[in-house]
Write a protein that holds these residues in place. Sequence first.
Motif, PDB file in Angstrom:
ATOM      1  N   SER A  35       0.833  -1.207   0.000  1.00 26.40           N
ATOM      2  CA  SER A  35       0.000   0.000   0.000  1.00 26.40           C
ATOM      3  C   SER A  35       0.868   1.256   0.000  1.00 26.40           C
ATOM      4  N   VAL A  36       1.996   1.210   0.747  1.00 26.61           N
ATOM      5  CA  VAL A  36       2.923   2.355   0.761  1.00 26.61           C
ATOM      6  C   VAL A  36       3.633   2.471  -0.583  1.00 26.61           C
ATOM      7  N   VAL A  37       4.091   1.338  -1.117  1.00 25.66           N
ATOM      8  CA  VAL A  37       4.799   1.344  -2.413  1.00 25.66           C
ATOM      9  C   VAL A  37       3.909   1.952  -3.497  1.00 25.66           C
ATOM     10  N   LYS A  38       2.638   1.546  -3.530  1.00 25.12           N
ATOM     11  CA  LYS A  38       1.723   2.084  -4.555  1.00 25.12           C
ATOM     12  C   LYS A  38       1.605   3.604  -4.452  1.00 25.12           C
ATOM     13  N   LYS A  39       1.557   4.112  -3.213  1.00 24.45           N
ATOM     14  CA  LYS A  39       1.498   5.569  -3.024  1.00 24.45           C
ATOM     15  C   LYS A  39       2.781   6.229  -3.520  1.00 24.45           C
ATOM     16  N   LEU A  40       3.916   5.613  -3.230  1.00 24.06           N
ATOM     17  CA  LEU A  40       5.200   6.178  -3.668  1.00 24.06           C
ATOM     18  C   LEU A  40       5.285   6.210  -5.193  1.00 24.06           C
ATOM     19  N   MET A  41       4.751   5.166  -5.826  1.00 17.99           N
ATOM     20  CA  MET A  41       4.740   5.112  -7.295  1.00 17.99           C
ATOM     21  C   MET A  41       3.956   6.267  -7.895  1.00 17.99           C
ATOM     22  N   ASP A  42       2.987   6.738  -7.147  1.00 18.83           N
ATOM     23  CA  ASP A  42       2.039   7.740  -7.651  1.00 18.83           C
ATOM     24  C   ASP A  42       2.577   9.169  -7.613  1.00 18.83           C
ATOM     25  N   PHE A  43       3.746   9.378  -7.006  1.00 15.58           N
ATOM     26  CA  PHE A  43       4.223  10.744  -6.740  1.00 15.58           C
ATOM     27  C   PHE A  43       4.357  11.584  -8.008  1.00 15.58           C
ATOM     28  N   SER A  44       5.036  11.050  -9.027  1.00 16.57           N
ATOM     29  CA  SER A  44       5.271  11.871 -10.230  1.00 16.57           C
ATOM     30  C   SER A  44       3.963  12.222 -10.930  1.00 16.57           C
ATOM     31  N   SER A  45       2.981  11.299 -10.918  1.00 17.31           N
ATOM     32  CA  SER A  45       1.703  11.622 -11.566  1.00 17.31           C
ATOM     33  C   SER A  45       0.966  12.712 -10.784  1.00 17.31           C
ATOM     34  N   LYS A  46       1.129  12.729  -9.451  1.00 16.86           N
ATOM     35  CA  LYS A  46       0.505  13.785  -8.641  1.00 16.86           C
ATOM     36  C   LYS A  46       1.192  15.129  -8.880  1.00 16.86           C
ATOM     37  N   VAL A  47       2.509  15.099  -9.077  1.00 19.18           N
ATOM     38  CA  VAL A  47       3.239  16.329  -9.428  1.00 19.18           C
ATOM     39  C   VAL A  47       2.695  16.869 -10.749  1.00 19.18           C
ATOM     40  N   GLN A  48       2.514  15.976 -11.717  1.00 17.19           N
ATOM     41  CA  GLN A  48       2.004  16.401 -13.031  1.00 17.19           C
ATOM     42  C   GLN A  48       0.588  16.947 -12.926  1.00 17.19           C
ATOM     43  N   GLU A  49      -0.261  16.281 -12.145  1.00 19.90           N
ATOM     44  CA  GLU A  49      -1.640  16.761 -11.964  1.00 19.90           C
ATOM     45  C   GLU A  49      -1.659  18.137 -11.306  1.00 19.90           C
ATOM     46  N   SER A  50      -0.826  18.329 -10.302  1.00 18.97           N
ATOM     47  CA  SER A  50      -0.813  19.621  -9.599  1.00 18.97           C
ATOM     48  C   SER A  50      -0.341  20.732 -10.529  1.00 18.97           C
ATOM     49  N   TYR A  51       0.564  20.393 -11.450  1.00 23.70           N
ATOM     50  CA  TYR A  51       1.014  21.380 -12.440  1.00 23.70           C
ATOM     51  C   TYR A  51      -0.086  21.671 -13.458  1.00 23.70           C
ATOM     52  N   GLU A  52      -0.656  20.617 -14.037  1.00 25.83           N
ATOM     53  CA  GLU A  52      -1.649  20.799 -15.102  1.00 25.83           C
ATOM     54  C   GLU A  52      -2.908  21.498 -14.600  1.00 25.83           C
ATOM     55  N   GLN A  53      -3.306  21.210 -13.366  1.00 28.77           N
ATOM     56  CA  GLN A  53      -4.515  21.813 -12.812  1.00 28.77           C
ATOM     57  C   GLN A  53      -4.223  23.081 -12.018  1.00 28.77           C
TER      58      GLN A  53
END
Length: 563
Positions: free
Chosen positions: A483-501
């Motif tokens: 569950s922690v690993v999956k969250k860590l994997m998600d970091f770059s996509s969250k960075v991209q979402e925060s930029y795009e939005q």
Amino acid sequence: MKGKQLFAKKIAESTVGVLTEDEVLKRIELPKYQEQGDLAFPCFELAKVYKKNPASIATELATKTKSSYFSKVVSEGPYVNCFLNKKHVSKEVLAEILTKKEAYGSLTIGQGEKVTIDFSSPNIAKPFSMGHLRSTVIGNAYANILEKCGYKAIRINHLGDWGTQFGKLITAYHRWGNEQIVRQDPIKELLKLYVRFHEEAEVDSMLEVEGRLWFRKLEQGDKKALELWQWFREVSLEEFKGIYKLLNVTFDSYNGEAFYNDKMEDTIQLLKGERLLSTSQGAEVVTLEEHNLPPCLIQKSDGATLYATRDLTAAIYRHKKYQFAKSVYVVGQEQSLHFQQIFLVLRKLGFNWASQLEHLPFGFILQNGKKMSTRKGKVVLLENVLREAIAMAEKSIEEKNPTLQNKSKVAHDVGIGAIIFQDLKTEPQHSVEFSLETMLRFEGATGSYVQYTHARACSILRKSNRYKGNESLDGLADEPSWSVVKKLMDFSSKVQESYEQAKPSEIATYLLSLCREFNKYYAHCKILHEDNKLASRLALVECAAIVIKEGLRLLGMQAPSEM
């Protein structure tokens, strides 16, 4: 290649010419329930192309999507559900984070291009109030996110350092000011003079006339008026910089409204040359009725310029100076019409780059559901609030951990961080409810909770004598770790979402969810238990600490290693 990207690649390969890998990536979802897998791709869109039932398309795609990264791929109704190979993927994710450290999650979208970001912009000779907090922290966080995405952010503080209020202030200073008293506490005393001017003007209308005369003198370069204005500007900026230091915010330019005084005539001539100006009630305007908007006022009947003239001039100047790929204005939502007008006028002038101008609006700061009071002479000073937050954090640390080293530094980081996080966890366009007591809680959706989780991870690493950070790792397949690993994997996509939005709130929300998963992991696993998975478990702890610290940095916050 991480699991999500590989899943997208395989789906794209199986739908040749229909969806690109990036298009698939944007459509991948997280299944609602854990037993449905780690990733899901909906086939509704493909049904329109293939003229087939989405469930049958999902069945076909599931049979074609294979990789050693996937333990299985199945269809469930209209979805292709992917179960990642936990050992394989977790080992790679941990290795990548430990190699890249704080560079993990960085993107190359910007390719080194420049983005100007206009934020904070307090008014000279007035206190730095809570009203300027949101622009300051949202702007700073978004600048950090832009840089994480590969842009060069140019931070601009467009100071409110010009206008008729300075004629009023000069009048008040000449009538009632005392240089020695003003020098002792400049902003407080200048505010008093400004408030007194308005009180006295209610019974003496000639004060308004005198104020306009002094501003005209200032515009004409009168030596005495300019000296006072320069002094007011210098003492104000000195005080503002003290607050920016507390918040750890820096700027590349402090060019305010006054900087454009000698440049606005060129803008007016440009508008005339393009035959965009028309006269309305003696004033010069650019009509925008084709966009169902009121006209943009450029010059008053007495020749005075306005905010619009300055903002048009500033935009033209900034593009010439920086050749920006994009320009962002972090200004309250009440200015939305103003920026619509500015951007449209620049387009009418034929500037192609005007399409790259963005207004990032935000809501109010509320107290007990109401906009924070700014009664006459009564403003909520940001510095007072920041110092109170630090004092409250210090008191809390004294009660919970009195032997802590560097208590004052930690209290500073926690107090300031609490205020920043409370603002940024809210989507910019929504208003923020202000409560110091709530902000400084070590549990719940607070900055203190995120910082405390980071400190907890650091504490675990300190307690381990064996872990050096360079051991060979095994993959982790247990559910709390995964569950922690999956969250860590998600970091770059969250960075991209925060930029795009243009939403730093995406990072704040992500950090809260990562911390919740990490604390569940901490509660369910004996992390320091001596066995062949110890190094891998400690690597997971270090990776969580790295990503939490980097996420906090993007928000403009510190990550104490002890609390």
